[in-house]
Design a protein around this motif. Structure first.
Motif, PDB file in Angstrom:
ATOM      1  N   ALA A  98      63.888  49.759  26.569  1.00 41.33           N
ATOM      2  CA  ALA A  98      63.931  49.061  24.951  1.00 41.33           C
ATOM      3  C   ALA A  98      62.802  49.474  24.445  1.00 41.33           C
ATOM      4  N   PRO A  99      63.036  49.096  22.957  1.00 44.06           N
ATOM      5  CA  PRO A  99      62.100  49.576  22.132  1.00 44.06           C
ATOM      6  C   PRO A  99      60.391  48.786  22.522  1.00 44.06           C
ATOM      7  N   HIS A 105      58.144  41.510  23.404  1.00 42.30           N
ATOM      8  CA  HIS A 105      58.382  40.109  22.649  1.00 42.30           C
ATOM      9  C   HIS A 105      59.597  39.448  23.327  1.00 42.30           C
ATOM     10  N   VAL A 106      60.618  40.280  23.709  1.00 44.29           N
ATOM     11  CA  VAL A 106      61.961  39.461  23.988  1.00 44.29           C
ATOM     12  C   VAL A 106      62.291  39.870  25.495  1.00 44.29           C
ATOM     13  N   VAL A 107      62.298  41.059  25.917  1.00 47.49           N
ATOM     14  CA  VAL A 107      62.699  41.495  26.875  1.00 47.49           C
ATOM     15  C   VAL A 107      61.964  41.240  27.971  1.00 47.49           C
ATOM     16  N   LEU A 108      60.753  41.384  28.073  1.00 49.12           N
ATOM     17  CA  LEU A 108      59.790  41.327  29.385  1.00 49.12           C
ATOM     18  C   LEU A 108      59.785  39.509  29.809  1.00 49.12           C
ATOM     19  N   ALA A 289      71.364  36.452  29.769  1.00 45.53           N
ATOM     20  CA  ALA A 289      70.044  35.973  29.270  1.00 45.53           C
ATOM     21  C   ALA A 289      69.550  36.399  27.890  1.00 45.53           C
ATOM     22  N   LEU A 290      69.943  37.527  27.475  1.00 42.80           N
ATOM     23  CA  LEU A 290      69.402  37.968  26.067  1.00 42.80           C
ATOM     24  C   LEU A 290      70.357  37.578  24.963  1.00 42.80           C
ATOM     25  N   PRO A 297      62.400  34.891  20.430  1.00 41.43           N
ATOM     26  CA  PRO A 297      61.104  34.206  19.918  1.00 41.43           C
ATOM     27  C   PRO A 297      61.614  33.631  18.535  1.00 41.43           C
ATOM     28  N   ASN A 298      60.622  32.747  18.324  1.00 41.33           N
ATOM     29  CA  ASN A 298      60.891  31.830  16.986  1.00 41.33           C
ATOM     30  C   ASN A 298      61.273  32.761  15.649  1.00 41.33           C
ATOM     31  N   ARG A 299      62.262  32.518  14.987  1.00 39.40           N
ATOM     32  CA  ARG A 299      62.609  33.420  13.951  1.00 39.40           C
ATOM     33  C   ARG A 299      62.007  32.669  12.534  1.00 39.40           C
TER      34      ARG A 299
END
Length: 313
Positions: A98-99, A105-108, A289-290, A297-299
């Motif tokens: 992942a980047p 922020h998202v994957v971990l 999950a993704l 995260p909050n958008r």
């Protein structure tokens, strides 16, 4: 099969470019990996690796053998998955690419929750802004923030990445809030330097249905998106970053978004995986999950914008 363990050791060392990493993956010592590969080289009569004290790299013969080994091992893994059932309890190692910032922020957070819920699951997470070859590198799933062009891969959209322009309240009190991209003169900018090219990333805006790119003179040039956010919070200047990167600072009041109505079209965020294989339970679990939205995260997305895109920072 005679010598099969030697091929497994070779494929692992080739994938990781490391005997030590291969040993950890296989549960054996690095010296055992080296001995198995040496025996394989003797049997085949070719040199598979170029070895130095600091690294190992594949020879041309090694590259050719590795490509064949990965295909054969993938076929064997597919048979094992079929026998065990693709919807069983997830187990084994989940290899993810992942980047860097999106991964943090998202994957971990998503992966951490999966590991807590499934004790037989482990993860090898590779955060990099360099594109990998999912199939050649033995990756189970990768996050892509761009339109997809590799026909070998299956994919599912998991979100969109919007770009936001932000400044600190102190900075905006001193310099004023721009109301239009044409009103950027007199503002200081913190600009992102793309690590892969070394070039400055232009600011992008949507004006009258077209994408406008600006190349402002920067006050600070930096190759780390989180560093840009922190510098902006200290009042150095305006930034344009992915929405998830600035969401926490905007929510806490350290940053304020400006020019919301001129956000450029977003990019799709997708998860991809080898399309010619059965989907192991562990990969299906990650995809769910993704894509559920629970791990996003909050958008700070523009409610008028259609669901859309992302920038790899």
């Amino acid at each position: 099969m005679s010598g099969f363990t030697q091929f497994i050791a070779f494929a692992s060392a080739a994938r990781h470019r490391s005997f030590a990493h291969a040993g950890r993956e296989l549960g054996i010592t690095a010296s055992t990996v080296a001995k198995r590969i040496l025996r394989l080289e003797e049997q085949l009569g070719v040199k598979l690796f170029h070895r130095t004290t600091r690294q190992v790299t594949l020879s041309s013969d090694g590259e050719a053998l590795y490509a064949r080994c990965e295909k054969i091992l993938a076929d064997i893994h597919e048979l094992e998955t079929l026998a065990a059932g693709t919807h069983g309890e997830p187990r084994g190692e989940l290899r993810i690419n992942a980047p860097i910032t999106y991964g943090k922020h998202v994957v971990l957070p998503a992966v951490s929750r999966l590991l807590q819920a499934h004790p037989d699951l482990s993860a090898d997470v590779r955060l990099t802004d360099q594109l990998c070859d999912v199939i050649k590198d033995g990756i189970d799933a990768a996050v892509r923030i761009m339109p997809l062009i590799d026909s070998r891969l299956a994919s599912k959209r998991i979100g969109w990445q919007h770009l936001v322009v932000c400044g600190s309240p102190d900075y905006l009190a001193r310099r004023g809030k721009p109301k239009h991209p044409a009103q950027m003169d007199g503002h200081a900018f913190i600009v992102f330097r793309v690590p892969t090219s070394g070039r400055e990333r232009p600011l992008q805006f949507s004006v009258d249905g077209e994408v406008l790119e600006l190349h402002p003179r920067y006050r600070m040039l930096i190759d780390d998106g989180e560093g840009m956010v922190e510098s902006a919070c200290h009042g150095t200047g305006l930034i344009q970053v992915p929405d998830y990167m600035a969401a926490e600072s905007i929510g806490s009041g350290r940053l304020v978004e400006v020019l919301r109505d001129f956000r450029p079209p977003p990019l799709p965020v997708s998860i991809v995986w080898p399309g010619n294989r059965l989907l192991p339970a562990r990969v299906r679990l990650l995809i769910d999950a993704l894509s559920s939205g629970a791990d996003q995260p909050n958008r700070t997305a523009n409610p008028r914008a259609a669901d859309s895109g992302s920038l790899a920072m």
